[in-house]
Write a protein that holds these residues in place. Sequence first.
Motif, short mmCIF file in Angstrom:
data_model
loop_
_atom_site.label_atom_id
_atom_site.label_comp_id
_atom_site.label_asym_id
_atom_site.label_seq_id
_atom_site.Cartn_x
_atom_site.Cartn_y
_atom_site.Cartn_z
N HIS A 19 0.84 -1.19 0.00
CA HIS A 19 0.00 0.00 0.00
C HIS A 19 0.88 1.24 0.00
O HIS A 19 1.83 1.35 0.77
CB HIS A 19 -0.91 0.00 1.23
CG HIS A 19 -1.72 1.24 1.36
ND1 HIS A 19 -2.75 1.54 0.49
CD2 HIS A 19 -1.63 2.28 2.23
CE1 HIS A 19 -3.28 2.71 0.84
NE2 HIS A 19 -2.62 3.17 1.89
N ARG A 20 0.58 2.19 -0.86
CA ARG A 20 1.37 3.41 -0.94
C ARG A 20 0.77 4.52 -0.10
O ARG A 20 -0.45 4.61 0.05
CB ARG A 20 1.48 3.88 -2.39
CG ARG A 20 2.37 2.99 -3.23
CD ARG A 20 2.78 3.67 -4.49
NE ARG A 20 3.70 2.83 -5.24
CZ ARG A 20 4.51 3.30 -6.17
NH1 ARG A 20 4.51 4.57 -6.46
NH2 ARG A 20 5.31 2.48 -6.81
N ILE A 44 4.89 6.58 -1.64
CA ILE A 44 5.91 5.60 -1.29
C ILE A 44 5.27 4.44 -0.53
O ILE A 44 4.27 4.62 0.17
CB ILE A 44 7.02 6.26 -0.42
CG1 ILE A 44 8.15 5.28 -0.12
CG2 ILE A 44 6.43 6.86 0.85
CD1 ILE A 44 9.37 5.94 0.52
N SER A 45 5.84 3.27 -0.69
CA SER A 45 5.47 2.09 0.08
C SER A 45 6.75 1.42 0.54
O SER A 45 7.84 1.84 0.14
CB SER A 45 4.65 1.12 -0.80
OG SER A 45 5.51 0.33 -1.60
N PRO A 46 6.66 0.38 1.36
CA PRO A 46 7.89 -0.32 1.77
C PRO A 46 8.59 -1.05 0.63
O PRO A 46 9.69 -1.58 0.83
CB PRO A 46 7.39 -1.32 2.82
CG PRO A 46 6.16 -0.69 3.36
CD PRO A 46 5.51 -0.04 2.17
N GLN A 102 7.27 3.85 9.85
CA GLN A 102 7.30 5.29 9.58
C GLN A 102 6.10 5.72 8.74
O GLN A 102 5.45 6.73 9.01
CB GLN A 102 8.59 5.67 8.85
CG GLN A 102 9.83 5.66 9.71
CD GLN A 102 11.06 6.03 8.90
OE1 GLN A 102 11.49 5.27 8.03
NE2 GLN A 102 11.61 7.19 9.15
N LEU A 103 5.81 4.94 7.68
CA LEU A 103 4.72 5.29 6.78
C LEU A 103 3.37 5.18 7.48
O LEU A 103 2.47 5.98 7.22
CB LEU A 103 4.76 4.40 5.53
CG LEU A 103 6.01 4.55 4.66
CD1 LEU A 103 5.91 3.65 3.43
CD2 LEU A 103 6.24 5.99 4.25
N THR A 104 3.23 4.20 8.36
CA THR A 104 2.00 4.07 9.14
C THR A 104 1.81 5.30 10.02
O THR A 104 0.71 5.84 10.13
CB THR A 104 2.03 2.80 10.01
OG1 THR A 104 2.14 1.67 9.15
CG2 THR A 104 0.77 2.68 10.84
#
Length: 199
Positions: A19-20, A44-46, A102-104
């Motif tokens: 998921h981006r 960005i995604s992982p 980080q993205l979460t």
Amino acid sequence: MSALASPPIGEFQEQRRFHRVQLDLLGRFMLEDRSEYPCRLQDISPGDVAVLTAGYVRLDERVILYVDQLGRFEGKVARRFAGGFALTTSMTDRKREKLAAQLTWFANRGELRLPEDRRHERIQPTEPVVDMTLEDGRKYRVRIIDLSLSGAALQSDVRPAIGSRLLVGSTASRVVRHLEEGFAVEFSSPKSLETISNL
């Protein structure tokens, strides 16, 4: 939303492994010939990242990407689209897990009303008005809303572009975001508790 913010074709979206998250962050990337170009993160995604740039890249070219607040990434150009390209990143499982966390955090920050990711506690200035000097030498008086060892929020009618270099007093700084009443800067090197009042 501009045309650049949408995937060029539906197939691109289906090929995404993760998921981006849409993030508006600045960065730079270096190509195999060691040439460097500025860019702006689109999402960005992982496992992959899409960036907007005027720089030209080749399919399957290896790229080293530096993104403000996220760090360094390596990978190969998976596809190009108008105004940018998508990069499939290669990283260790540990780094991928850290990036996912980080993205979460970024994705939930607004919904959960989390505070901004500030590295240092904010301090109310004793002298709130200071000179700001732009790269071209123009000077303006600005009011410090608050500041920390690593940066400051400034109230100003003038809003330099994000990424601009300037002096806040005598402190070299870079504009990192725009605010409703002005903008925020990051100092080129962190201040100490003894020198923070002497910008």
